[in-house]
Design an enzyme around this catalytic site. Structure first.
Site, PDB file in Angstrom:
ATOM      1  N   ASP A  47      34.468  44.408  38.722  1.00  0.00           N
ATOM      2  CA  ASP A  47      35.132  44.454  40.031  1.00  0.00           C
ATOM      3  C   ASP A  47      36.627  44.139  39.935  1.00  0.00           C
ATOM      4  OD1 ASP A  47      32.557  44.800  40.927  1.00  0.00           O
ATOM      5  OD2 ASP A  47      32.657  43.206  42.419  1.00  0.00           O
ATOM      6  N   ASP A  48      37.361  44.718  40.865  1.00  0.00           N
ATOM      7  CA  ASP A  48      38.750  44.352  41.210  1.00  0.00           C
ATOM      8  C   ASP A  48      39.803  44.918  40.259  1.00  0.00           C
ATOM      9  OD1 ASP A  48      37.246  42.799  42.926  1.00  0.00           O
ATOM     10  OD2 ASP A  48      37.900  40.870  42.143  1.00  0.00           O
ATOM     11  N   HIS A  98      35.974  49.706  46.119  1.00  0.00           N
ATOM     12  CA  HIS A  98      35.918  48.259  46.416  1.00  0.00           C
ATOM     13  C   HIS A  98      37.046  47.890  47.395  1.00  0.00           C
ATOM     14  CE1 HIS A  98      34.425  44.276  45.664  1.00  0.00           C
ATOM     15  NE2 HIS A  98      35.450  43.852  44.964  1.00  0.00           N
ATOM     16  N   HIS A 102      41.166  44.349  48.950  1.00  0.00           N
ATOM     17  CA  HIS A 102      40.222  43.241  48.748  1.00  0.00           C
ATOM     18  C   HIS A 102      40.205  42.213  49.873  1.00  0.00           C
ATOM     19  CE1 HIS A 102      37.783  40.355  46.354  1.00  0.00           C
ATOM     20  NE2 HIS A 102      37.400  41.456  45.753  1.00  0.00           N
ATOM     21  N   HIS A 194      34.151  40.915  36.127  1.00  0.00           N
ATOM     22  CA  HIS A 194      35.425  41.281  36.766  1.00  0.00           C
ATOM     23  C   HIS A 194      36.449  41.736  35.723  1.00  0.00           C
ATOM     24  CE1 HIS A 194      33.479  38.808  39.804  1.00  0.00           C
ATOM     25  NE2 HIS A 194      34.246  39.429  40.685  1.00  0.00           N
TER      26      HIS A 194
END
Ligand code: ZN
Length: 237
Positions: A47-48, A98, A102, A194
């Site tokens: 993620d991210d 995503h 965020h 991540h």
């Protein structure tokens, strides 16, 4: 002093609960947390990202062990590092949405989140010529409006297997990350890592230990969409 420590503890607890990716809503039938399959398949998710240093390092490890993964990217970071997103696609990985920036759903209006999801989908398409099929809400926060939007826009909401949250973003140590995954692994698990901004070296080192070991145990690493396609069919009743 004790009182002060108590306050500090409470403050820390509040921060942990609100900032932690595990602070998610309860499992829901419209949301994928894991996949029921007889096959030794698991999905690695990141993620991210992209991260200019650590995503390429992760991609190198994945390639070494013939592992496919799913990258839940942020639109703003794909704009910064488009060549990494293109490499992810070229090497057979999945790119998933995503949001752009965020924000947690509880902090922004559903309209803003919708805009961010659509903006990020366009950025991913512009850069990679692929339309993402899968979405993961930042922090794991979702509500009915978001699930309605997912249905309307035909994307699958994918979380992670609750016991497969490596919490690598907290830099708990390579062995801790490895043990979280290894000690709880089941067929069909969705594992959360991540490749966010900053130092993700523990994630890279953990993958170097995990992938050869799990591969030797017979596990295969597939994208989330591939994993979902392998769901065990229920016998007709
Ligand atoms: Zn995130």
């Amino acid at each position: 002093m004790i009182r002060l420590l108590g306050y500090l503890g409470l403050l820390l607890l509040c921060f942990t609960v609100t900032a932690s990716p595990t602070a998610a809503a309860k499992p829901d039938s419209e949301v994928v947390w894991k996949v029921d399959t007889d096959q030794k398949l698991v999905a690695l998710t990141f993620d991210d990202g992209p991260n200019p240093v650590y995503t390429p390092a992760i991609l190198d490890v994945l390639r070494q062990y013939d592992a496919k993964a799913t990258f839940f990217v942020l639109g703003k970071r794909v704009l910064l590092y488009p060549e990494i997103a293109i490499r992810e696609i070229n090497e057979g990985h999945e790119i998933a949405n995503h949001t752009f920036d965020h924000h947690f759903l509880k902090n922004v209006s559903p309209e803003i989140l919708k805009q961010e999801i659509e903006q990020t989908r366009e950025i991913i398409f512009e850069v990679t010529e692929q339309l993402p099929q899968v979405f993961r809400p930042p922090g794991g926060f979702y509500d009915k409006a978001l699930l309605d939007l997912a249905r309307e826009e035909k994307f699958t909401v994918v979380m992670w297997s609750w016991y497969q949250d490596t919490r690598d973003w907290k830099k708990p140590g390579v062995d801790k990350i490895v043990n979280t995954v290894r000690s709880n692994l089941h067929n069909g698990d969705i594992i959360l890592f991540h490749d966010m901004e900053g130092d993700c070296s523990q994630t890279v080192e953990a993958l170097k230990k995990l992938l050869p070991d799990l591969k030797q145990q017979g596990y295969q690493f597939v994208t989330v969409t591939d994993l979902i396609s392998k769901v065990k069919k229920q016998p007709a009743s």
